[in-house]
Design an enzyme around this catalytic site. Structure first.
Site, mmCIF file in Angstrom:
data_model
loop_
_atom_site.group_PDB
_atom_site.id
_atom_site.type_symbol
_atom_site.label_atom_id
_atom_site.label_comp_id
_atom_site.label_asym_id
_atom_site.label_seq_id
_atom_site.Cartn_x
_atom_site.Cartn_y
_atom_site.Cartn_z
ATOM 1 N N LYS A 297 -56.830 12.524 64.718
ATOM 2 C CA LYS A 297 -58.170 12.584 64.119
ATOM 3 C C LYS A 297 -58.360 11.411 63.161
ATOM 4 O O LYS A 297 -59.404 10.756 63.162
ATOM 5 C CB LYS A 297 -58.367 13.921 63.390
ATOM 6 C CG LYS A 297 -58.488 15.107 64.354
ATOM 7 C CD LYS A 297 -58.451 16.465 63.654
ATOM 8 C CE LYS A 297 -58.459 17.587 64.692
ATOM 9 N NZ LYS A 297 -58.366 18.938 64.124
ATOM 10 N N GLN B 154 -56.943 21.827 58.616
ATOM 11 C CA GLN B 154 -56.206 21.971 59.876
ATOM 12 C C GLN B 154 -55.502 23.324 59.914
ATOM 13 O O GLN B 154 -54.817 23.707 58.964
ATOM 14 C CB GLN B 154 -55.198 20.816 60.020
ATOM 15 C CG GLN B 154 -54.490 20.771 61.358
ATOM 16 C CD GLN B 154 -55.413 20.429 62.529
ATOM 17 O OE1 GLN B 154 -56.433 19.779 62.364
ATOM 18 N NE2 GLN B 154 -55.062 20.882 63.709
ATOM 19 N N ASP C 60 -65.804 21.245 61.145
ATOM 20 C CA ASP C 60 -65.177 22.048 62.195
ATOM 21 C C ASP C 60 -66.053 23.213 62.642
ATOM 22 O O ASP C 60 -65.681 23.953 63.557
ATOM 23 C CB ASP C 60 -63.851 22.617 61.652
ATOM 24 C CG ASP C 60 -62.663 22.117 62.442
ATOM 25 O OD1 ASP C 60 -62.859 21.472 63.481
ATOM 26 O OD2 ASP C 60 -61.533 22.396 62.013
HETATM 27 N N1 GUN Z 1 -55.809 23.680 65.041
HETATM 28 C C1 GUN Z 1 -55.829 23.493 66.371
HETATM 29 N N2 GUN Z 1 -57.025 23.020 66.755
HETATM 30 C C2 GUN Z 1 -57.774 22.902 65.638
HETATM 31 C C3 GUN Z 1 -59.113 22.482 65.380
HETATM 32 O O1 GUN Z 1 -59.879 22.100 66.266
HETATM 33 N N3 GUN Z 1 -59.496 22.524 64.086
HETATM 34 C C4 GUN Z 1 -58.697 22.962 63.098
HETATM 35 N N4 GUN Z 1 -59.173 22.986 61.852
HETATM 36 N N5 GUN Z 1 -57.461 23.368 63.292
HETATM 37 C C5 GUN Z 1 -57.008 23.339 64.556
#
Ligand code: GUN
Length: 295
Positions: free
Chosen positions: A58, A102, A125
Protein backbone atom coordinates in the site's frame (compact mmCIF):
# COMPACT_ATOMS: atom_id res chain seq x y z
CA UNK A 1 -24.36 -19.16 -19.58
CA UNK A 2 -22.53 -22.03 -21.21
CA UNK A 3 -19.26 -23.55 -20.07
CA UNK A 4 -16.27 -21.93 -21.68
CA UNK A 5 -13.55 -24.04 -23.27
CA UNK A 6 -11.05 -21.75 -21.70
CA UNK A 7 -12.14 -19.09 -19.26
CA UNK A 8 -11.41 -15.44 -19.55
CA UNK A 9 -9.05 -14.30 -16.84
CA UNK A 10 -10.29 -11.26 -14.90
CA UNK A 11 -6.97 -9.43 -14.82
CA UNK A 12 -7.00 -7.39 -11.62
CA UNK A 13 -3.34 -6.58 -11.91
CA UNK A 14 -3.76 -4.91 -15.30
CA UNK A 15 -6.87 -2.99 -14.25
CA UNK A 16 -5.20 -1.85 -11.01
CA UNK A 17 -2.22 -0.58 -13.01
CA UNK A 18 -4.52 1.31 -15.37
CA UNK A 19 -6.37 2.88 -12.42
CA UNK A 20 -3.11 3.84 -10.74
CA UNK A 21 -1.95 5.56 -13.93
CA UNK A 22 -5.21 7.52 -14.10
CA UNK A 23 -4.99 8.51 -10.43
CA UNK A 24 -1.35 9.55 -10.86
CA UNK A 25 -2.31 11.87 -13.74
CA UNK A 26 -5.22 13.27 -11.71
CA UNK A 27 -2.97 13.97 -8.72
CA UNK A 28 -0.34 15.64 -10.95
CA UNK A 29 -3.02 18.04 -12.21
CA UNK A 30 -4.69 18.65 -8.85
CA UNK A 31 -1.77 18.93 -6.43
CA UNK A 32 -0.58 22.37 -7.68
CA UNK A 33 -4.13 23.72 -7.37
CA UNK A 34 -4.69 22.23 -3.91
CA UNK A 35 -1.14 23.22 -2.88
CA UNK A 36 -0.48 19.80 -1.45
CA UNK A 37 -0.49 16.11 -2.41
CA UNK A 38 -3.09 13.70 -1.00
CA UNK A 39 -2.06 11.87 2.20
CA UNK A 40 -2.81 8.41 3.56
CA UNK A 41 -1.94 7.18 7.06
CA UNK A 42 -1.57 3.42 7.45
CA UNK A 43 -1.56 2.20 11.05
CA UNK A 44 -0.02 -1.16 11.69
CA UNK A 45 0.47 -2.74 15.12
CA UNK A 46 2.86 -5.64 15.73
CA UNK A 47 4.71 -7.85 13.30
CA UNK A 48 2.11 -9.98 11.48
CA UNK A 49 4.17 -10.97 8.40
CA UNK A 50 1.23 -11.00 5.97
CA UNK A 51 0.08 -7.58 7.19
CA UNK A 52 3.62 -6.24 6.82
CA UNK A 53 3.59 -7.26 3.14
CA UNK A 54 0.14 -5.73 2.53
CA UNK A 55 1.11 -2.48 4.27
CA UNK A 56 4.35 -2.24 2.32
CA UNK A 57 2.44 -2.75 -0.95
CA UNK A 58 0.00 0.00 0.00
CA UNK A 59 2.80 2.40 0.92
CA UNK A 60 4.75 1.65 -2.28
CA UNK A 61 1.64 2.21 -4.39
CA UNK A 62 1.07 5.59 -2.68
CA UNK A 63 4.64 6.62 -3.36
CA UNK A 64 4.37 5.58 -7.01
CA UNK A 65 1.35 7.73 -7.80
CA UNK A 66 2.11 10.80 -5.67
CA UNK A 67 0.19 10.18 -2.44
CA UNK A 68 2.13 11.01 0.74
CA UNK A 69 2.01 7.99 2.99
CA UNK A 70 2.27 8.54 6.72
CA UNK A 71 3.38 5.12 7.93
CA UNK A 72 2.48 4.63 11.60
CA UNK A 73 4.01 1.36 12.73
CA UNK A 74 3.63 0.51 16.39
CA UNK A 75 5.05 -2.24 18.57
CA UNK A 76 2.85 -5.20 19.55
CA UNK A 77 2.20 -3.95 23.11
CA UNK A 78 0.87 -0.50 22.11
CA UNK A 79 -2.24 0.37 24.12
CA UNK A 80 -5.74 1.14 22.91
CA UNK A 81 -5.50 4.65 24.39
CA UNK A 82 -2.25 5.42 22.56
CA UNK A 83 -3.71 4.31 19.25
CA UNK A 84 -6.94 6.21 19.78
CA UNK A 85 -4.91 9.36 20.51
CA UNK A 86 -2.90 8.85 17.28
CA UNK A 87 -6.10 8.48 15.28
CA UNK A 88 -7.60 11.61 16.88
CA UNK A 89 -4.49 13.54 15.82
CA UNK A 90 -4.68 12.17 12.28
CA UNK A 91 -8.37 13.12 12.14
CA UNK A 92 -7.34 16.74 12.75
CA UNK A 93 -4.26 16.70 10.49
CA UNK A 94 -5.03 18.63 7.26
CA UNK A 95 -2.29 16.74 5.36
CA UNK A 96 -4.07 13.43 5.90
CA UNK A 97 -7.06 12.53 3.72
CA UNK A 98 -7.29 8.82 4.50
CA UNK A 99 -6.62 6.70 7.59
CA UNK A 100 -6.61 2.92 7.73
CA UNK A 101 -5.92 0.47 10.51
CA UNK A 102 -4.45 -2.73 9.09
CA UNK A 103 -6.29 -5.79 10.41
CA UNK A 104 -5.98 -8.14 12.22
CA UNK A 105 -4.81 -6.37 15.38
CA UNK A 106 -3.12 -8.03 18.37
CA UNK A 107 -5.78 -9.61 20.64
CA UNK A 108 -5.54 -7.05 23.47
CA UNK A 109 -6.83 -4.33 21.12
CA UNK A 110 -10.47 -3.55 20.32
CA UNK A 111 -10.50 -3.16 16.53
CA UNK A 112 -14.13 -2.02 16.37
CA UNK A 113 -13.54 0.79 18.88
CA UNK A 114 -10.49 1.93 16.89
CA UNK A 115 -12.42 1.93 13.62
CA UNK A 116 -15.13 4.02 15.33
CA UNK A 117 -12.46 6.60 16.22
CA UNK A 118 -11.60 7.31 12.57
CA UNK A 119 -13.41 10.36 11.15
CA UNK A 120 -15.90 8.87 8.63
CA UNK A 121 -14.75 11.27 5.90
CA UNK A 122 -11.16 9.95 6.29
CA UNK A 123 -12.16 6.28 6.50
CA UNK A 124 -10.17 5.09 3.45
CA UNK A 125 -11.09 1.45 4.16
CA UNK A 126 -14.84 2.12 4.33
CA UNK A 127 -15.19 0.18 7.58
CA UNK A 128 -16.62 2.92 9.85
CA UNK A 129 -20.26 2.25 10.81
CA UNK A 130 -21.30 5.50 9.09
CA UNK A 131 -19.85 4.33 5.77
CA UNK A 132 -21.19 0.80 6.20
CA UNK A 133 -24.57 2.40 6.97
CA UNK A 134 -24.39 4.41 3.73
CA UNK A 135 -23.71 1.15 1.88
CA UNK A 136 -26.72 -0.56 3.49
CA UNK A 137 -28.90 2.38 2.44
CA UNK A 138 -27.41 2.51 -1.09
CA UNK A 139 -26.11 6.06 -0.48
CA UNK A 140 -22.80 7.57 -1.59
CA UNK A 141 -19.93 7.05 0.85
CA UNK A 142 -16.50 5.49 1.14
CA UNK A 143 -16.77 1.81 0.24
CA UNK A 144 -14.68 -1.08 1.62
CA UNK A 145 -11.74 -1.60 -0.72
CA UNK A 146 -11.77 -5.35 -1.40
CA UNK A 147 -15.48 -5.67 -2.22
CA UNK A 148 -15.38 -2.40 -4.16
CA UNK A 149 -12.43 -3.86 -6.09
CA UNK A 150 -14.46 -6.97 -6.95
CA UNK A 151 -17.31 -4.81 -8.25
CA UNK A 152 -14.97 -2.58 -10.25
CA UNK A 153 -13.39 -5.62 -11.92
CA UNK A 154 -16.81 -7.06 -12.84
CA UNK A 155 -17.79 -3.68 -14.34
CA UNK A 156 -14.56 -3.47 -16.34
CA UNK A 157 -15.45 -6.71 -18.11
CA UNK A 158 -19.08 -5.56 -18.65
CA UNK A 159 -20.44 -8.49 -16.67
CA UNK A 160 -24.16 -8.02 -16.12
CA UNK A 161 -25.32 -8.89 -12.61
CA UNK A 162 -29.04 -8.08 -12.64
CA UNK A 163 -31.14 -11.19 -12.09
CA UNK A 164 -28.08 -13.41 -11.64
CA UNK A 165 -27.67 -15.77 -8.68
CA UNK A 166 -24.65 -14.79 -6.58
CA UNK A 167 -23.24 -16.86 -3.73
CA UNK A 168 -20.68 -15.26 -1.44
CA UNK A 169 -18.65 -17.65 0.70
CA UNK A 170 -17.69 -15.80 3.88
CA UNK A 171 -19.46 -13.24 6.07
CA UNK A 172 -16.63 -10.99 7.24
CA UNK A 173 -17.16 -7.28 7.73
CA UNK A 174 -14.07 -6.71 5.53
CA UNK A 175 -15.38 -8.61 2.48
CA UNK A 176 -18.40 -10.96 2.64
CA UNK A 177 -21.08 -8.72 4.14
CA UNK A 178 -20.27 -5.52 2.22
CA UNK A 179 -19.81 -7.45 -1.03
CA UNK A 180 -23.23 -9.11 -0.64
CA UNK A 181 -24.77 -5.63 -0.29
CA UNK A 182 -22.90 -4.34 -3.35
CA UNK A 183 -24.07 -7.31 -5.46
CA UNK A 184 -27.61 -6.71 -4.20
CA UNK A 185 -27.34 -3.06 -5.21
CA UNK A 186 -26.67 -4.33 -8.75
CA UNK A 187 -29.82 -6.47 -8.58
CA UNK A 188 -28.20 -9.88 -8.17
CA UNK A 189 -30.01 -12.45 -6.01
CA UNK A 190 -27.51 -12.94 -3.22
CA UNK A 191 -26.86 -15.70 -0.68
CA UNK A 192 -24.10 -15.58 1.92
CA UNK A 193 -22.72 -18.97 2.90
CA UNK A 194 -20.65 -19.56 6.04
CA UNK A 195 -19.36 -22.24 8.37
CA UNK A 196 -22.88 -23.32 9.42
CA UNK A 197 -24.25 -23.56 5.87
CA UNK A 198 -25.60 -27.01 5.05
CA UNK A 199 -25.06 -28.73 1.71
CA UNK A 200 -22.59 -26.09 0.59
CA UNK A 201 -21.83 -27.66 -2.80
CA UNK A 202 -25.56 -27.83 -3.66
CA UNK A 203 -25.79 -24.11 -2.99
CA UNK A 204 -22.61 -23.05 -4.77
CA UNK A 205 -23.55 -25.10 -7.86
CA UNK A 206 -26.52 -22.74 -8.31
CA UNK A 207 -24.29 -19.67 -8.47
CA UNK A 208 -23.88 -17.71 -11.69
CA UNK A 209 -21.39 -15.65 -9.70
CA UNK A 210 -19.41 -17.44 -7.01
CA UNK A 211 -17.20 -15.44 -4.67
CA UNK A 212 -14.83 -17.16 -2.26
CA UNK A 213 -13.70 -15.07 0.72
CA UNK A 214 -13.13 -17.53 3.53
CA UNK A 215 -9.36 -17.82 3.83
CA UNK A 216 -9.25 -21.60 3.29
CA UNK A 217 -6.74 -22.67 0.64
CA UNK A 218 -8.33 -24.22 -2.47
CA UNK A 219 -11.62 -25.03 -0.69
CA UNK A 220 -13.71 -24.44 -3.82
CA UNK A 221 -13.32 -27.43 -6.11
CA UNK A 222 -14.78 -28.23 -9.53
CA UNK A 223 -17.74 -30.20 -8.12
CA UNK A 224 -18.91 -27.01 -6.37
CA UNK A 225 -19.04 -24.86 -9.49
CA UNK A 226 -21.78 -24.42 -12.09
CA UNK A 227 -20.44 -24.70 -15.63
CA UNK A 228 -20.13 -21.19 -17.07
CA UNK A 229 -20.01 -19.46 -13.68
CA UNK A 230 -18.04 -16.31 -12.96
CA UNK A 231 -15.63 -17.23 -10.15
CA UNK A 232 -14.06 -14.56 -7.96
CA UNK A 233 -11.30 -15.61 -5.58
CA UNK A 234 -10.62 -13.19 -2.74
CA UNK A 235 -8.39 -15.59 -0.78
CA UNK A 236 -4.64 -15.17 -0.44
CA UNK A 237 -3.14 -18.18 1.36
CA UNK A 238 0.46 -19.26 1.65
CA UNK A 239 0.86 -23.04 1.45
CA UNK A 240 3.90 -25.30 1.65
CA UNK A 241 4.54 -27.60 -1.31
CA UNK A 242 5.93 -31.14 -0.86
CA UNK A 243 9.36 -29.86 -1.91
CA UNK A 244 9.27 -27.40 0.99
CA UNK A 245 8.74 -24.32 -1.18
CA UNK A 246 5.93 -21.85 -0.39
CA UNK A 247 3.20 -20.93 -2.86
CA UNK A 248 0.41 -18.36 -2.83
CA UNK A 249 -2.99 -19.86 -3.58
CA UNK A 250 -6.54 -18.61 -3.35
CA UNK A 251 -9.68 -20.11 -1.80
CA UNK A 252 -10.42 -21.66 -5.21
CA UNK A 253 -8.63 -24.67 -6.65
CA UNK A 254 -7.79 -22.72 -9.81
CA UNK A 255 -6.51 -25.60 -11.96
CA UNK A 256 -9.66 -27.71 -11.66
CA UNK A 257 -12.20 -24.88 -11.51
CA UNK A 258 -10.86 -22.68 -14.33
CA UNK A 259 -11.84 -25.07 -17.17
CA UNK A 260 -15.48 -24.88 -15.99
CA UNK A 261 -15.72 -21.14 -15.44
CA UNK A 262 -16.59 -18.47 -17.99
CA UNK A 263 -14.51 -15.90 -16.10
CA UNK A 264 -12.15 -16.36 -13.17
CA UNK A 265 -9.71 -14.26 -11.12
CA UNK A 266 -6.16 -15.55 -10.63
CA UNK A 267 -4.22 -15.54 -7.34
CA UNK A 268 -2.00 -13.61 -7.28
CA UNK A 269 -2.94 -10.87 -9.76
CA UNK A 270 -6.71 -10.79 -9.25
CA UNK A 271 -8.45 -9.12 -6.34
CA UNK A 272 -5.28 -8.33 -4.30
CA UNK A 273 -4.09 -5.50 -6.57
CA UNK A 274 -7.67 -4.24 -6.91
CA UNK A 275 -7.87 -3.74 -3.12
CA UNK A 276 -4.84 -1.46 -3.27
CA UNK A 277 -6.19 0.46 -6.29
CA UNK A 278 -9.52 1.09 -4.53
CA UNK A 279 -7.70 2.31 -1.42
CA UNK A 280 -5.83 4.85 -3.53
CA UNK A 281 -9.08 5.85 -5.22
CA UNK A 282 -10.81 6.34 -1.86
CA UNK A 283 -7.91 8.49 -0.66
CA UNK A 284 -8.07 10.71 -3.74
CA UNK A 285 -11.88 10.98 -3.39
CA UNK A 286 -11.47 12.15 0.24
CA UNK A 287 -8.76 14.60 -0.85
CA UNK A 288 -11.10 16.11 -3.45
CA UNK A 289 -13.89 16.35 -0.89
CA UNK A 290 -11.64 18.05 1.66
CA UNK A 291 -10.51 20.51 -1.02
CA UNK A 292 -14.09 21.22 -2.09
CA UNK A 293 -14.95 21.84 1.57
CA UNK A 294 -12.12 24.39 1.73
CA UNK A 295 -9.93 22.52 4.19
N1 GUN B 1 -6.37 -7.01 6.31
C1 GUN B 1 -6.50 -7.76 5.20
N2 GUN B 1 -7.06 -7.04 4.22
C2 GUN B 1 -7.28 -5.80 4.72
C3 GUN B 1 -7.85 -4.60 4.20
O1 GUN B 1 -8.28 -4.51 3.04
N3 GUN B 1 -7.90 -3.56 5.05
C4 GUN B 1 -7.47 -3.63 6.33
N4 GUN B 1 -7.57 -2.56 7.10
N5 GUN B 1 -6.95 -4.72 6.85
C5 GUN B 1 -6.86 -5.80 6.05
Amino acid sequence: MSPAASPQILDGKALAQKMQGELQAEIATLAPQVSRAPGLAVLMVGENPASAVYVRNKELACEKIGINSFGCHFPEHTSQEELEAVIQDLNQDPRVDGILVQLPLPPHLDAVALLHTIAPEKDADGLHPVNLGHLVRGEAGLRSCTPAGVMRLLTEYNLELAGKTAVVLGRSILVGKPLALMLLEKNATVTIAHSHTRNLADLTRQADILVAAIGKPQLVTADMVKPGAIVIDVGINRISLPDGKAKLVGDVDFDTVAPLASYITPVPGGIGPMTVAMLLQNTVASYLKQWAAGT
